[in-house]
Design an enzyme around this catalytic site. Structure first.
Site, PDB file in Angstrom:
ATOM      1  N   HIS A  97      34.087  46.454  44.889  1.00 54.13           N
ATOM      2  CA  HIS A  97      35.195  45.527  45.004  1.00 54.13           C
ATOM      3  C   HIS A  97      36.103  45.825  46.680  1.00 54.13           C
ATOM      4  O   HIS A  97      35.796  47.043  46.934  1.00 54.13           O
ATOM      5  CB  HIS A  97      36.152  45.481  44.091  1.00 54.13           C
ATOM      6  CG  HIS A  97      36.762  46.605  44.135  1.00 54.13           C
ATOM      7  ND1 HIS A  97      38.380  46.862  44.858  1.00 54.13           N
ATOM      8  CD2 HIS A  97      37.085  47.946  43.466  1.00 54.13           C
ATOM      9  CE1 HIS A  97      38.779  47.944  44.570  1.00 54.13           C
ATOM     10  NE2 HIS A  97      38.098  48.654  43.829  1.00 54.13           N
ATOM     11  N   CYS A  98      36.445  44.943  47.032  1.00 54.98           N
ATOM     12  CA  CYS A  98      37.481  45.249  48.283  1.00 54.98           C
ATOM     13  C   CYS A  98      38.804  44.678  47.673  1.00 54.98           C
ATOM     14  O   CYS A  98      39.136  44.690  46.790  1.00 54.98           O
ATOM     15  CB  CYS A  98      37.021  44.516  49.662  1.00 54.98           C
ATOM     16  SG  CYS A  98      36.469  42.709  49.401  1.00 54.98           S
ATOM     17  N   ALA A  99      39.495  44.065  48.868  1.00 58.59           N
ATOM     18  CA  ALA A  99      41.018  43.458  48.736  1.00 58.59           C
ATOM     19  C   ALA A  99      40.673  41.951  47.768  1.00 58.59           C
ATOM     20  O   ALA A  99      41.540  41.949  46.691  1.00 58.59           O
ATOM     21  CB  ALA A  99      41.669  43.306  49.747  1.00 58.59           C
ATOM     22  N   PHE A 126      40.366  43.425  44.176  1.00 59.21           N
ATOM     23  CA  PHE A 126      41.361  44.319  43.755  1.00 59.21           C
ATOM     24  C   PHE A 126      42.633  43.346  43.336  1.00 59.21           C
ATOM     25  O   PHE A 126      43.398  43.773  42.535  1.00 59.21           O
ATOM     26  CB  PHE A 126      41.918  45.638  44.653  1.00 59.21           C
ATOM     27  CG  PHE A 126      42.699  46.482  44.138  1.00 59.21           C
ATOM     28  CD1 PHE A 126      42.638  47.385  43.030  1.00 59.21           C
ATOM     29  CD2 PHE A 126      44.213  46.650  44.565  1.00 59.21           C
ATOM     30  CE1 PHE A 126      43.368  48.268  42.616  1.00 59.21           C
ATOM     31  CE2 PHE A 126      44.971  47.605  44.086  1.00 59.21           C
ATOM     32  CZ  PHE A 126      44.722  48.378  42.908  1.00 59.21           C
TER      33      PHE A 126
END
Length: 138
Positions: A97-99, A126
């Site tokens: 995952h990232c943002a 996230f």
């Protein structure tokens, strides 16, 4: 088709989730099998696979603001991203995952190069994790 959309909308309104039994989208790509998962599904993967690597590819500043407990931070924007990803154990599942999903989608090619084949991609990143009320560590 309209009926399914109505059922999903009613489910979303009543329960706060759209069809909670829905299966994650599985995508065959050059990196192997990628499953797009909801925060609930990602949490289940982490509980069922104690050796899973939670790969948070946001910047270190974003990571310091809060992250999933046990996550490994490897900044996608860093020059050494590919080198660090190549050091990950390809036998372990990856929860990526990232943002919000943009960087993690772009990172899939690098994961392929690193021979990582079982990838769970957190839909919405996230932000979705936090919005779902999942635990955040600082």
């Amino acid at each position: 088709m309209k009926c399914l959309a109505v059922v999903a909308a009613v489910s979303l309104f009543i329960t706060g989730t759209a069809l909670p039994q829905e299966k994650p989208a599985t995508v065959e790509n050059k990196a192997g099998v990628v499953e797009n998962v909801t925060p609930d599904q990602a949490e289940r993967v982490m509980k069922e696979n104690k050796d899973a690597v939670i790969l948070d590819i946001r910047t270190s500043d974003e990571f310091k603001e809060g992250h999933i407990a046990g996550a490994k931070n490897v900044d996608f924007l860093a020059d050494d991203f590919a080198e660090k990803v190549a050091k990950l154990d390809p036998s372990k599942p990856i929860v990526l995952h990232c943002a919000s999903g943009g960087r993690s989608t772009r990172a899939l090619e690098k994961l392929k190069d690193a021979k990582l084949t079982k990838i769970y991609h957190l839909d919405g990143g996230f932000a979705a994790w936090k919005e779902a009320g999942k635990p955040v560590q600082k």
